[in-house]
Design a protein around this motif. Structure first.
Motif, short mmCIF file in Angstrom:
data_model
loop_
_atom_site.label_atom_id
_atom_site.label_comp_id
_atom_site.label_asym_id
_atom_site.label_seq_id
_atom_site.Cartn_x
_atom_site.Cartn_y
_atom_site.Cartn_z
N ILE A 151 0.84 -1.20 0.00
CA ILE A 151 0.00 0.00 0.00
C ILE A 151 0.87 1.25 0.00
O ILE A 151 0.64 2.18 -0.77
N SER A 152 1.87 1.27 0.84
CA SER A 152 2.76 2.43 0.94
C SER A 152 3.48 2.69 -0.38
O SER A 152 3.54 3.83 -0.86
N LYS A 153 4.03 1.65 -0.97
CA LYS A 153 4.77 1.81 -2.23
C LYS A 153 3.85 2.20 -3.39
O LYS A 153 4.23 3.03 -4.22
N ILE A 154 2.66 1.60 -3.45
CA ILE A 154 1.72 1.95 -4.52
C ILE A 154 1.30 3.40 -4.39
O ILE A 154 1.25 4.14 -5.38
N TYR A 155 1.01 3.82 -3.17
CA TYR A 155 0.63 5.21 -2.94
C TYR A 155 1.72 6.17 -3.43
O TYR A 155 1.45 7.14 -4.14
N LYS A 156 2.96 5.86 -3.08
CA LYS A 156 4.08 6.71 -3.50
C LYS A 156 4.19 6.78 -5.02
O LYS A 156 4.48 7.83 -5.59
N GLU A 157 3.97 5.65 -5.68
CA GLU A 157 4.04 5.65 -7.14
C GLU A 157 2.92 6.47 -7.75
O GLU A 157 3.14 7.21 -8.71
N CYS A 158 1.73 6.37 -7.18
CA CYS A 158 0.58 7.10 -7.73
C CYS A 158 0.73 8.61 -7.56
O CYS A 158 0.48 9.36 -8.49
N TYR A 199 -7.56 8.57 -3.54
CA TYR A 199 -7.05 7.79 -4.67
C TYR A 199 -7.74 6.43 -4.61
O TYR A 199 -7.69 5.75 -3.59
N ILE A 200 -8.37 6.05 -5.71
CA ILE A 200 -8.96 4.72 -5.82
C ILE A 200 -8.04 3.94 -6.74
O ILE A 200 -7.83 4.31 -7.90
N ILE A 201 -7.49 2.86 -6.18
CA ILE A 201 -6.42 2.12 -6.86
C ILE A 201 -6.82 0.66 -7.02
O ILE A 201 -7.26 0.01 -6.06
N PHE A 202 -6.66 0.14 -8.22
CA PHE A 202 -6.87 -1.27 -8.50
C PHE A 202 -5.53 -1.87 -8.93
O PHE A 202 -4.83 -1.28 -9.76
N VAL A 203 -5.20 -3.02 -8.39
CA VAL A 203 -4.03 -3.78 -8.83
C VAL A 203 -4.59 -4.98 -9.58
O VAL A 203 -5.38 -5.75 -9.01
N VAL A 204 -4.21 -5.12 -10.85
CA VAL A 204 -4.78 -6.17 -11.70
C VAL A 204 -3.67 -6.92 -12.42
O VAL A 204 -2.55 -6.43 -12.55
N ASP A 205 -4.00 -8.11 -12.93
CA ASP A 205 -3.00 -8.85 -13.69
C ASP A 205 -2.97 -8.33 -15.13
O ASP A 205 -3.74 -7.47 -15.52
N PHE A 224 -5.37 3.65 -11.42
CA PHE A 224 -5.91 4.49 -10.36
C PHE A 224 -6.57 5.74 -10.91
O PHE A 224 -6.35 6.13 -12.05
N ARG A 225 -7.41 6.34 -10.07
CA ARG A 225 -8.01 7.65 -10.34
C ARG A 225 -8.02 8.42 -9.05
O ARG A 225 -8.20 7.85 -7.97
N ASN A 265 -2.91 7.16 -16.01
CA ASN A 265 -3.34 6.55 -14.75
C ASN A 265 -3.05 5.06 -14.70
O ASN A 265 -3.62 4.34 -13.89
N PHE A 266 -2.18 4.57 -15.57
CA PHE A 266 -1.78 3.17 -15.59
C PHE A 266 -0.30 3.10 -15.27
O PHE A 266 0.50 3.84 -15.82
#
Length: 149
Positions: A32-39, A70-76, A63-64, A48-49
């Motif tokens: 979560i922390s790393k994804i937030y920093k990237e976004c 921030y609403i974030i989806f992690v997908v394959d 994300f948007r 947004n990809f």
């Protein structure tokens, strides 16, 4: 397949977290922390990809940002980015309909309602429904019941 749905505020505080893969809480918090920093490091004119993320191999972050969230989806790799962006929009519209202009406080005080909405859209990482009318019909009783109290 969807691996995670994460809603964080602009300060990086996770408000709603749903992982569809079993892992330790420490690992989840690290992700979560790393994804937030990237976004947040993305410019206003950036896509947004995030496909080349080193956080979670072979997965995309989509994300948007809506106001302070921030609403974030992690997908394959098999998921369509535009379809996920549309799903984020569906989630936001149903939350708006449910809370009459959703805000961060709604996520803090009524997380169970947000999780109910998510379960109407995604189960086990698979998309079940994206029809706003059907989703609202299925969760409306839960929201109406709480208003009567």
């Amino acid at each position: 397949m969807i691996k995670a749905v994460i809603i964080v505020n602009i300060s990086g505080k996770a408000r709603i977290v749903k992982f569809y893969e079993d892992m330790s809480n420490d690992r989840k918090n690290d992700i979560i922390s790393k994804i937030y920093k990237e976004c947040v490091s993305r410019g206003d004119h950036s896509c947004n990809f995030i496909e080349d993320s080193k956080i979670w191999n072979d997965f995309k972050i989509i994300f948007r940002q809506y106001a302070t969230l921030y609403i974030i989806f992690v997908v394959d790799e098999g998921e369509n980015e535009l379809a996920i962006l549309d799903m984020i929009q569906v989630l936001v519209e149903v939350m708006d309909k449910s809370f009459q202009n959703v805000c961060e406080l709604d996520l803090i005080f009524y997380p169970e309602k947000i999780y109910s909405l998510l379960e109407e859209i995604i189960i086990g990482g698979m998309v079940i429904d994206t029809n706003i009318t059907e989703i609202w019909r299925n969760v409306k009783d839960v929201f109406d019941h709480d208003k009567k109290k």
